[in-house]
Motif scaffolding. Structure first.
Motif, PDB file in Angstrom:
ATOM      1  N   SER A  30      47.145 -95.300 -13.407  1.00 57.53           N
ATOM      2  CA  SER A  30      46.768 -94.035 -14.036  1.00 57.53           C
ATOM      3  C   SER A  30      47.284 -92.864 -13.205  1.00 57.53           C
ATOM      4  O   SER A  30      47.525 -92.994 -12.000  1.00 57.53           O
ATOM      5  N   GLY A  31      47.431 -91.736 -13.861  1.00 50.38           N
ATOM      6  CA  GLY A  31      47.865 -90.536 -13.141  1.00 50.38           C
ATOM      7  C   GLY A  31      46.879 -90.152 -12.060  1.00 50.38           C
ATOM      8  O   GLY A  31      47.270 -89.727 -10.964  1.00 50.38           O
ATOM      9  N   ASP A  32      45.584 -90.313 -12.348  1.00 48.20           N
ATOM     10  CA  ASP A  32      44.563 -89.971 -11.354  1.00 48.20           C
ATOM     11  C   ASP A  32      44.689 -90.855 -10.119  1.00 48.20           C
ATOM     12  O   ASP A  32      44.522 -90.378  -8.981  1.00 48.20           O
ATOM     13  N   MET A  33      44.951 -92.147 -10.332  1.00 43.51           N
ATOM     14  CA  MET A  33      45.093 -93.059  -9.200  1.00 43.51           C
ATOM     15  C   MET A  33      46.290 -92.670  -8.346  1.00 43.51           C
ATOM     16  O   MET A  33      46.218 -92.656  -7.117  1.00 43.51           O
ATOM     17  N   ILE A  34      47.408 -92.333  -9.000  1.00 45.05           N
ATOM     18  CA  ILE A  34      48.608 -91.943  -8.272  1.00 45.05           C
ATOM     19  C   ILE A  34      48.348 -90.674  -7.464  1.00 45.05           C
ATOM     20  O   ILE A  34      48.728 -90.576  -6.290  1.00 45.05           O
ATOM     21  N   GLU A  35      47.694 -89.702  -8.084  1.00 47.28           N
ATOM     22  CA  GLU A  35      47.366 -88.462  -7.374  1.00 47.28           C
ATOM     23  C   GLU A  35      46.542 -88.755  -6.127  1.00 47.28           C
ATOM     24  O   GLU A  35      46.819 -88.225  -5.042  1.00 47.28           O
ATOM     25  N   THR A  36      45.512 -89.579  -6.283  1.00 53.98           N
ATOM     26  CA  THR A  36      44.609 -89.878  -5.172  1.00 53.98           C
ATOM     27  C   THR A  36      45.345 -90.559  -4.027  1.00 53.98           C
ATOM     28  O   THR A  36      45.214 -90.160  -2.853  1.00 53.98           O
ATOM     29  N   VAL A  37      46.138 -91.583  -4.357  1.00 57.80           N
ATOM     30  CA  VAL A  37      46.842 -92.342  -3.327  1.00 57.80           C
ATOM     31  C   VAL A  37      47.878 -91.475  -2.623  1.00 57.80           C
ATOM     32  O   VAL A  37      47.950 -91.450  -1.381  1.00 57.80           O
ATOM     33  N   VAL A  38      48.682 -90.746  -3.401  1.00 64.14           N
ATOM     34  CA  VAL A  38      49.747 -89.939  -2.790  1.00 64.14           C
ATOM     35  C   VAL A  38      49.150 -88.795  -1.975  1.00 64.14           C
ATOM     36  O   VAL A  38      49.633 -88.502  -0.878  1.00 64.14           O
ATOM     37  N   CYS A  39      48.103 -88.154  -2.482  1.00 68.72           N
ATOM     38  CA  CYS A  39      47.474 -87.061  -1.731  1.00 68.72           C
ATOM     39  C   CYS A  39      46.889 -87.560  -0.412  1.00 68.72           C
ATOM     40  O   CYS A  39      46.963 -86.872   0.608  1.00 68.72           O
ATOM     41  N   SER A  40      46.304 -88.742  -0.449  1.00 69.80           N
ATOM     42  CA  SER A  40      45.768 -89.320   0.790  1.00 69.80           C
ATOM     43  C   SER A  40      46.880 -89.542   1.804  1.00 69.80           C
ATOM     44  O   SER A  40      46.731 -89.255   2.997  1.00 69.80           O
ATOM     45  N   TYR A  41      48.002 -90.060   1.313  1.00 64.93           N
ATOM     46  CA  TYR A  41      49.149 -90.283   2.203  1.00 64.93           C
ATOM     47  C   TYR A  41      49.687 -88.962   2.739  1.00 64.93           C
ATOM     48  O   TYR A  41      50.025 -88.843   3.924  1.00 64.93           O
ATOM     49  N   MET A  42      49.768 -87.947   1.884  1.00 63.19           N
ATOM     50  CA  MET A  42      50.249 -86.633   2.314  1.00 63.19           C
ATOM     51  C   MET A  42      49.345 -86.051   3.394  1.00 63.19           C
ATOM     52  O   MET A  42      49.809 -85.406   4.338  1.00 63.19           O
ATOM     53  N   ASN A  43      48.045 -86.286   3.247  1.00 62.23           N
ATOM     54  CA  ASN A  43      47.102 -85.803   4.270  1.00 62.23           C
ATOM     55  C   ASN A  43      47.324 -86.498   5.607  1.00 62.23           C
ATOM     56  O   ASN A  43      47.203 -85.878   6.660  1.00 62.23           O
ATOM     57  N   THR A  44      47.644 -87.797   5.561  1.00 65.17           N
ATOM     58  CA  THR A  44      47.891 -88.504   6.819  1.00 65.17           C
ATOM     59  C   THR A  44      49.144 -87.975   7.517  1.00 65.17           C
ATOM     60  O   THR A  44      49.256 -88.074   8.739  1.00 65.17           O
ATOM     61  N   LEU A  45      50.079 -87.417   6.747  1.00 65.12           N
ATOM     62  CA  LEU A  45      51.301 -86.856   7.322  1.00 65.12           C
ATOM     63  C   LEU A  45      51.095 -85.434   7.850  1.00 65.12           C
ATOM     64  O   LEU A  45      51.969 -84.888   8.522  1.00 65.12           O
ATOM     65  N   GLY A  46      49.950 -84.840   7.513  1.00 66.83           N
ATOM     66  CA  GLY A  46      49.674 -83.488   7.956  1.00 66.83           C
ATOM     67  C   GLY A  46      50.601 -82.465   7.319  1.00 66.83           C
ATOM     68  O   GLY A  46      51.005 -81.489   7.968  1.00 66.83           O
ATOM     69  N   LEU A  47      50.942 -82.673   6.046  1.00 63.38           N
ATOM     70  CA  LEU A  47      51.885 -81.777   5.381  1.00 63.38           C
ATOM     71  C   LEU A  47      51.285 -80.394   5.160  1.00 63.38           C
ATOM     72  O   LEU A  47      50.072 -80.225   5.076  1.00 63.38           O
ATOM     73  N   SER A  48      52.152 -79.408   5.036  1.00 62.12           N
ATOM     74  CA  SER A  48      51.734 -78.025   4.868  1.00 62.12           C
ATOM     75  C   SER A  48      51.640 -77.661   3.395  1.00 62.12           C
ATOM     76  O   SER A  48      52.528 -77.979   2.608  1.00 62.12           O
ATOM     77  N   THR A  49      50.571 -76.951   3.024  1.00 59.48           N
ATOM     78  CA  THR A  49      50.456 -76.466   1.653  1.00 59.48           C
ATOM     79  C   THR A  49      51.489 -75.388   1.363  1.00 59.48           C
ATOM     80  O   THR A  49      51.791 -75.121   0.200  1.00 59.48           O
ATOM     81  N   LYS A  50      52.025 -74.790   2.399  1.00 57.84           N
ATOM     82  CA  LYS A  50      53.079 -73.801   2.191  1.00 57.84           C
ATOM     83  C   LYS A  50      54.265 -74.455   1.491  1.00 57.84           C
ATOM     84  O   LYS A  50      54.822 -73.906   0.539  1.00 57.84           O
ATOM     85  N   HIS A  51      54.628 -75.637   1.951  1.00 61.16           N
ATOM     86  CA  HIS A  51      55.790 -76.311   1.381  1.00 61.16           C
ATOM     87  C   HIS A  51      55.473 -76.950   0.029  1.00 61.16           C
ATOM     88  O   HIS A  51      56.294 -76.883  -0.898  1.00 61.16           O
ATOM     89  N   THR A  52      54.308 -77.570  -0.099  1.00 58.82           N
ATOM     90  CA  THR A  52      53.968 -78.161  -1.395  1.00 58.82           C
ATOM     91  C   THR A  52      53.777 -77.070  -2.445  1.00 58.82           C
ATOM     92  O   THR A  52      54.106 -77.262  -3.618  1.00 58.82           O
ATOM     93  N   GLY A  53      53.246 -75.912  -2.026  1.00 59.66           N
ATOM     94  CA  GLY A  53      53.114 -74.788  -2.945  1.00 59.66           C
ATOM     95  C   GLY A  53      54.469 -74.270  -3.396  1.00 59.66           C
ATOM     96  O   GLY A  53      54.652 -73.904  -4.565  1.00 59.66           O
ATOM     97  N   MET A  54      55.423 -74.253  -2.461  1.00 58.17           N
ATOM     98  CA  MET A  54      56.777 -73.831  -2.814  1.00 58.17           C
ATOM     99  C   MET A  54      57.379 -74.772  -3.847  1.00 58.17           C
ATOM    100  O   MET A  54      58.040 -74.336  -4.798  1.00 58.17           O
TER     101      MET A  54
END
Length: 303
Positions: free
Chosen positions: A127-151
């Motif tokens: 499901s789209g919700d599952m993909i969002e949850t898994v990928v967002c969790s991974y992005m958090n582990t990478l310490g990504l910046s919202t500046k770049h994802t917002g861009m």
């Protein structure tokens, strides 16, 4: 001392040793050359059993997973692929390899394994919700910046509007005719939830118009990540400031729709840039990892 008979004991041997059809045939060719007791399987038989039950390599698992993935994706969601023995037979691998491949696909969301009397391997779709949850969790582990994802999210929306303005005229006009009245009738006192639902409805319509399922997926992931990392989005604004946001946002969306209807790329893109800045301002500029100068710009975007 009883003797194993290949025709009668083939399935039992395969199940006991976790071997597939090919390994089973190799093992049975050895069994046929001598008598072997059922209990203990000593000597040469034990060596054969050990070889057949050895841990599969990662390449074997990857190959099995690729074949099982193809089977699952070619089968409608929720339908039975077969029992575990059926799948093992189709893949031509050992039981342990099939199970490890299945675990990989369960994590991907394309397979469901059910045990018991009515169990088996069933096709599934993530499901789209599952993909969002898994990928967002991974992005958090990478310490990504919202500046770049917002861009990225802003760039995706701008490019989506650019493509929508150049879309086939009949389809574009039909979309605009459907959405424009909803924005025109929007109450200035509309809640943030009402505004968000209308925003999501337009995104869905635009992505459908341009056949942008992939853009939609990336946009949703980035938006979900931003919601996790940014504060202020759901906070209650001063009533006057919220009305300003609704008024400016409504005007920007109507300008986007007008640009799409007229095939005016510049207007659609300009409106998209303005509309995105309004959402930053709606959050009060509370970007956890945003430079101070950008916070000032965001805080003044609704003034």
């Amino acid at each position: 001392m009883s003797v194993l008979r290949p025709e009668e004991d083939a399935m039992r041997i395969a199940a006991e040793f976790g071997c597939g059809p090919l390994a089973e045939r190799i093992g049975l060719s050895e069994f046929e050359s001598f008598d072997a007791p059922h209990d203990g399987l000593p000597g040469k038989v034990r060596l054969i059993a050990g070889a057949m039950s050895s841990k599969p390599s990662s390449s074997q698992i990857d190959i099995a997973a690729a074949r099982l993935r193809s089977l699952a994706m070619a089968t409608p969601d929720g339908e039975l692929l077969g029992s575990e023995d059926d799948v093992i037979g189709s893949l031509g691998v050992s039981r342990i390899t099939a199970r490890q491949a299945a675990r990989l696909l369960e994590r991907e969301g394309v397979l469901t394994v059910k045990r018991g009397k009515h169990g088996g391997y069933f096709a599934a779709r993530p499901s789209g919700d599952m993909i969002e949850t898994v990928v967002c969790s991974y992005m958090n582990t990478l310490g990504l910046s919202t500046k770049h994802t917002g861009m990225v999210a802003t760039s995706l929306w701008i490019e989506a509007l650019r493509e929508a303005a150049g879309a086939e005229r009949a389809a574009a006009l039909a979309m605009v005719d459907e959405l424009s009245p909803l924005f025109e009738d929007l109450d200035p006192e509309a809640t943030l939830e009402e505004v968000s639902k209308l925003e999501q409805r337009m995104r869905a319509a635009v992505f459908k118009l341009i056949d942008g399922a992939y853009i939609d997926l990336i946009f949703r992931i980035n938006a979900a990540f931003a919601r996790q990392r940014l504060t202020g989005w759901t906070e209650q604004l001063d009533a006057d400031l919220h009305r300003r946001f609704v008024r400016k946002w409504k005007a920007a969306k109507l300008m986007e729709l007008e640009g799409i209807a007229d095939g005016n790329v510049l207007q659609a893109v300009t409106a998209a840039m303005h509309e995105r800045s309004l959402w930053v301002g709606r959050g009060g500029g509370k970007w956890k990892d945003e430079p101070a100068v950008e916070r000032v710009i965001a805080e003044n975007s609704l003034r």
